[in-house]
Enzyme design. Structure first.
Site: not given
Length: 194
Positions: A145, A70, A10
């Site tokens: 996260d 992501e 992430d």
């Protein structure tokens, strides 16, 4: 039986999450999750260096077969997007440096894969992953996260094939009957009328 490790990332400029899944056949389990905390480093270029160094260290330690990352969402703040894109690019460069194939997923797709709804909150994603992967309280980290990174890895696992649902559901009706406590009355009513 096939076995592989998926690294989820992430991207972030202050805190970057990572999560690792071990996939054996069609079952996934969490190996580790955590964050790369760069809040004490004020130089933006040194932050990028730290991302490369830490992602490289994670790859060297866990030897992932694939990386799921992501994709940055398109916000209104161009400076924030630029910084986030750089952080993502450095993480991707670390994977390329180790010949790890990269798969990118939009935040909406990740949320849909985990919770079934694209507007799910970080807390809802974390709660669903906790159930799906039987994550213990002692393994949880204070930053979302990390669970977002794990969600990217799990989304990639879901895309790779049909995962084994350990409860053994035959269809949606069977799932609903076995999970009434997890489904609200309005959702149950909506599902009955489909």
């Amino acid at each position: 039986m096939s076995e592989k490790i998926i690294l989820g990332i992430d991207p972030g400029t202050n805190v970057m999450g990572y999560g690792l899944l071990k996939v054996v056949g069609n079952k996934a389990s969490m190996i580790a999750m955590g964050v790369i905390d760069m809040r004490k480093e004020h130089d933006p270029y040194l932050r990028l260096g730290k991302i490369f160094e830490r992602v490289t260290g994670i790859i060297d330690e866990f030897l992932p077969d694939e990386m799921a990352i992501e994709a940055p969402f398109f916000g209104k703040n161009v400076q924030s997007m630029l910084k986030l894109g750089r952080a993502q690019g450095v993480a991707i460069a670390a994977a390329i440096h180790h010949d790890v194939p990269i798969h990118e997923y939009a935040p909406l797709k990740i949320k849909m894969a985990i919770t079934g709804q694209g507007q799910a909150s970080k807390e809802q994603v974390a709660a669903m992953l906790t159930r799906l992967l039987n994550i213990n309280d002692k393994d949880k980290v204070p930053f979302m996260d990390a669970t977002d990174a794990l969600a990217a890895a799990y989304c990639h696992f879901m895309q790779a094939g049909k995962p084994d649902i350990s409860a053994g559901y035959h269809n949606w009706k069977d799932f609903i009957n076995k999970n009434k406590s997890r489904i609200s009355a309005s959702q149950l009513n909506a599902l009955k009328h489909k």
